[in-house]
Scaffold this motif. Structure first.
Motif, PDB file in Angstrom:
ATOM      1  N   TYR A  94     -17.286  31.194  61.715  1.00 35.57           N
ATOM      2  CA  TYR A  94     -16.168  31.905  62.323  1.00 35.57           C
ATOM      3  C   TYR A  94     -14.842  31.420  61.757  1.00 35.57           C
ATOM      4  CZ  TYR A  94     -19.527  33.314  65.927  1.00 35.57           C
ATOM      5  OH  TYR A  94     -20.605  33.838  66.600  1.00 35.57           O
ATOM      6  N   CYS A  95     -13.970  32.360  61.516  1.00 39.61           N
ATOM      7  CA  CYS A  95     -12.600  32.083  61.111  1.00 39.61           C
ATOM      8  C   CYS A  95     -11.735  31.962  62.365  1.00 39.61           C
ATOM      9  CB  CYS A  95     -12.119  33.225  60.229  1.00 39.61           C
ATOM     10  SG  CYS A  95     -10.392  33.176  59.759  1.00 39.61           S
ATOM     11  N   TYR A  96     -10.776  31.054  62.320  1.00 39.30           N
ATOM     12  CA  TYR A  96      -9.876  30.831  63.447  1.00 39.30           C
ATOM     13  C   TYR A  96      -8.452  30.690  62.915  1.00 39.30           C
ATOM     14  CZ  TYR A  96      -7.419  28.127  67.036  1.00 39.30           C
ATOM     15  OH  TYR A  96      -6.506  27.686  67.950  1.00 39.30           O
ATOM     16  N   ALA A  97      -7.500  31.216  63.657  1.00 37.44           N
ATOM     17  CA  ALA A  97      -6.106  31.066  63.260  1.00 37.44           C
ATOM     18  C   ALA A  97      -5.206  31.000  64.472  1.00 37.44           C
ATOM     19  CB  ALA A  97      -5.676  32.208  62.354  1.00 37.44           C
ATOM     20  N   GLN A  98      -4.177  30.196  64.352  1.00 37.23           N
ATOM     21  CA  GLN A  98      -3.108  30.160  65.352  1.00 37.23           C
ATOM     22  C   GLN A  98      -2.001  31.071  64.840  1.00 37.23           C
ATOM     23  OE1 GLN A  98      -2.124  26.000  65.402  1.00 37.23           O
ATOM     24  NE2 GLN A  98      -3.674  25.503  66.925  1.00 37.23           N
ATOM     25  N   VAL A  99      -1.718  32.115  65.608  1.00 35.61           N
ATOM     26  CA  VAL A  99      -0.827  33.165  65.126  1.00 35.61           C
ATOM     27  C   VAL A  99       0.286  33.420  66.133  1.00 35.61           C
ATOM     28  CG1 VAL A  99      -0.675  35.605  64.470  1.00 35.61           C
ATOM     29  CG2 VAL A  99      -2.707  34.255  63.852  1.00 35.61           C
ATOM     30  N   VAL A 100       1.489  33.654  65.618  1.00 38.00           N
ATOM     31  CA  VAL A 100       2.571  34.180  66.444  1.00 38.00           C
ATOM     32  C   VAL A 100       2.689  35.662  66.122  1.00 38.00           C
ATOM     33  CG1 VAL A 100       5.023  34.107  67.013  1.00 38.00           C
ATOM     34  CG2 VAL A 100       3.810  31.986  66.417  1.00 38.00           C
ATOM     35  N   PRO A 101       2.195  36.537  67.010  1.00 37.68           N
ATOM     36  CA  PRO A 101       2.334  37.971  66.763  1.00 37.68           C
ATOM     37  C   PRO A 101       3.780  38.412  66.985  1.00 37.68           C
ATOM     38  CG  PRO A 101       0.612  37.476  68.396  1.00 37.68           C
ATOM     39  CD  PRO A 101       1.442  36.250  68.235  1.00 37.68           C
ATOM     40  N   ARG A 102       4.194  39.441  66.287  1.00 39.44           N
ATOM     41  CA  ARG A 102       5.548  39.957  66.482  1.00 39.44           C
ATOM     42  C   ARG A 102       5.750  40.473  67.896  1.00 39.44           C
ATOM     43  NH1 ARG A 102       8.208  40.326  61.681  1.00 39.44           N
ATOM     44  NH2 ARG A 102       6.904  40.255  59.806  1.00 39.44           N
ATOM     45  N   THR A 103       4.661  40.893  68.528  1.00 42.01           N
ATOM     46  CA  THR A 103       4.760  41.472  69.869  1.00 42.01           C
ATOM     47  C   THR A 103       4.779  40.421  70.966  1.00 42.01           C
ATOM     48  OG1 THR A 103       2.357  41.683  69.876  1.00 42.01           O
ATOM     49  CG2 THR A 103       3.620  43.608  69.172  1.00 42.01           C
ATOM     50  N   ALA A 104       4.370  39.193  70.658  1.00 46.26           N
ATOM     51  CA  ALA A 104       4.254  38.192  71.714  1.00 46.26           C
ATOM     52  C   ALA A 104       5.244  37.046  71.560  1.00 46.26           C
ATOM     53  CB  ALA A 104       2.844  37.622  71.758  1.00 46.26           C
ATOM     54  N   LEU A 105       5.575  36.693  70.337  1.00 45.85           N
ATOM     55  CA  LEU A 105       6.510  35.614  70.034  1.00 45.85           C
ATOM     56  C   LEU A 105       6.090  34.287  70.657  1.00 45.85           C
ATOM     57  CD1 LEU A 105       9.917  37.503  70.212  1.00 45.85           C
ATOM     58  CD2 LEU A 105       8.480  37.006  68.216  1.00 45.85           C
ATOM     59  N   GLU A 106       4.783  34.073  70.731  1.00 40.22           N
ATOM     60  CA  GLU A 106       4.242  32.790  71.146  1.00 40.22           C
ATOM     61  C   GLU A 106       2.979  32.535  70.329  1.00 40.22           C
ATOM     62  OE1 GLU A 106       2.361  34.724  75.193  1.00 40.22           O
ATOM     63  OE2 GLU A 106       2.465  32.548  75.057  1.00 40.22           O
ATOM     64  N   LEU A 107       2.602  31.246  70.195  1.00 43.15           N
ATOM     65  CA  LEU A 107       1.454  30.885  69.390  1.00 43.15           C
ATOM     66  C   LEU A 107       0.174  31.179  70.166  1.00 43.15           C
ATOM     67  CD1 LEU A 107       0.995  29.588  66.603  1.00 43.15           C
ATOM     68  CD2 LEU A 107       0.804  27.389  67.761  1.00 43.15           C
TER      69      LEU A 107
END
Length: 121
Positions: A94-107
């Motif tokens: 499985y691939c995993y990533a910590q992302v800040v989406p433009r819609t949420a603005l949180e990690l």
């Protein structure tokens, strides 16, 4: 919506190699740490390797020297080179990533759907 899509799994003989890739897509502002995990049948999901956006890496002890994690920040991709594969490496990766989406603005944490790696003669 952020998606992680893995590719590159398959059947390989012991001692063989595979290269797994994971592409992130969607409305992404920032991708922080990325990682690969695996889960064998009947076992808990375990960490394989991590990589920061500055390309610092960390590996589980049993994978050191055989697996190599890398990433391409411009392409929003993380890869895992698997060498000297053993039957006990058989698992869903499985691939995993910590992302800040433009819609949420949180990690936020995101997972891919997984790709099967089977090591067998």
């Amino acid at each position: 919506q952020v998606q992680l899509v893995e590719s590159g799994g398959g059947l390989v003989q012991p001692g063989g190699s595979l290269r797994l890739s994971c592409a992130a897509s969607g409305s992404i502002l920032v991708i922080n740490d990325m990682a690969w995990y695996r889960q064998a049948p009947g076992k808990q999901r375990e960490l394989v390797a991590t990589i920061t956006k500055d390309h610092s890496t960390n590996y589980a002890d049993s994978m050191k020297g055989r697996f190599t994690i890398s990433r391409d920040n411009a392409k929003k991709m993380v890869n895992l080179q698997l060498n000297s594969l053993k039957p006990e490496d058989t698992a869903v990766y499985y691939c995993y990533a910590q992302v800040v989406p433009r819609t949420a603005l949180e990690l936020l944490p995101y997972w891919g759907q997984g790709t099967q790696v089977t090591v067998s003669s």
